[in-house]
Design an enzyme around this catalytic site. Structure first.
Site: not given
Ligand code: MRU
Length: 336
Positions: A49-51, A83, A186, A227, A237-238
């Site tokens: 995960r994570g862009a 995603r 996270q 992201d 973003n998150k």
């Protein structure tokens, strides 16, 4: 030090190898993904995960398809859609897929270039970002970060957390607050694990405490990843990032966004045009809320550009607070 994501080609055949992030912080295990279906499942359950890491996953996934699949074109479509929000995934897929006509070796070479560029980007963002933080806040800044924008979100290094570790290594960091990042934690699971291993002084706080800690004068700036960054400077973003941005604005402290150029999407005008991933409500309900509780679970949010102080990439700093725009600031060097 193990890369968060990498390519392996051995007697068992080609594979994408990842650190399974669903098992952290309790156990650090490498998982071998030998098919595109396995990789897509890993992306969807956030094992990787994570862009930036998703961009590399997409590119390596196409390399895997080129070696193992009867229909790489179909795999490209599935990977691309695994995603929706981080633009890096589709971009990584597209870069590698553009080489399919030249054969599997050309696809792999491109995918490995995406991996290597990500490593260089992390170093460069660390340099640009650390310089900006020191310029704005002096030698002992107290920073709040959200989600995980560290080595686990990239190949190694990190975006916002890479700036934090760069500052720490230079003796120019005061303290860090990591916000938990509900519902998948996270911050609590991954950022806390990374900061602890790096010996960076930090404290963990619940998401809702962020704006209050800012108001109480305990935070000098918010620093986090993205992201997708839209042409007008809106930052996706998150979920929870927007609340921190509102808190920062109210407290009059900088809100800094650190992401590679591969996260900047000039083809998307504003945050309103971005598909925000909605995830399963079971992530929120867990074993806490009554079974059957209805939920709404956007995985990301949009911070409007007017709440963003600066965007730091691997090639420039864009000071939105001074009226600069992404379209108006030229790309500089990647700094190694
Ligand atoms: O759902 P996730 O864990 O993939 O979301 C990750 C984030 O929102 C990160 O902050 C973002 O990708 C930047 S990471 C360098």
């Amino acid at each position: 030090v193990t890369n968060t994501i990498d390519w392996a080609d051995g007697p068992d055949g080609p594979a994408v190898v990842i650190v399974d992030q669903t098992l952290l912080p309790h156990s650090e295990e490498l998982v071998r993904l030998g098919s595109v279906a396995e990789l897509v499942a890993a992306i969807q359950r956030l094992a990787v995960r994570g862009a930036p890491a998703l961009g590399v996953a997409g590119a390596l996934g196409v390399a895997l398809a080129a070696r193992t699949s009867a229909d790489p074109g179909a795999d490209v479509a599935v990977l691309r859609a695994a995603r929706p929000t981080a633009v890096n995934l589709a971009r990584g897929v597209d870069r590698a897929a553009a080489k399919l006509a030249e054969g599997p070796d050309a696809v792999l070479a491109e995918a490995l270039a995406v991996r290597d560029e990500d490593i260089a980007c992390s170093t460069s963002m660390g340099r640009y970002g650390a310089e900006l933080v020191t310029e704005l806040l002096g030698p002992a800044p107290r920073l709040l970060t959200h989600c995980n924008a560290g080595a686990l979100a990239c190949v190694t290094g990190g975006t916002a957390l890479g700036v934090v570790t760069t500052l720490h290594a230079a003796g120019r960091l005061g303290a860090v607050i990591a916000s938990e990042t509900r519902p998948l934690l996270q911050g609590a699971r991954l950022t806390a694990w990374e900061l602890q291993r790096a010996g960076v002084p930090f404290r963990l706080a619940v998401d809702g405490a962020g704006p209050f800690l800012m108001a109480r004068g305990e935070v000098d700036a918010v620093i986090l990843g993205a992201d997708r960054i839209c042409a007008n400077g809106d930052v996706v973003n998150k979920v929870g990032s927007y609340a921190h941005a509102l808190g920062a604005a109210r407290a009059g402290i900088p809100f800094l966004v650190v992401a590679p150029e591969s996260t900047v999407d000039m083809g998307t005008k504003s945050g309103a045009d971005v598909e925000i991933e909605d995830r399963d409500g079971a992530e929120i309900v867990g074993s806490v809320a009554p079974a059957g509780t209805p939920t709404v679970n956007p995985a990301f949010d949009v911070t409007p550009h007017d709440l963003v102080t600066a965007i730091v990439t691997d090639r420039r700093v864009v000071r939105l607070d001074r009226g600069e725009t992404l379209a108006g600031v030229a790309l500089g060097e990647v700094r190694g």
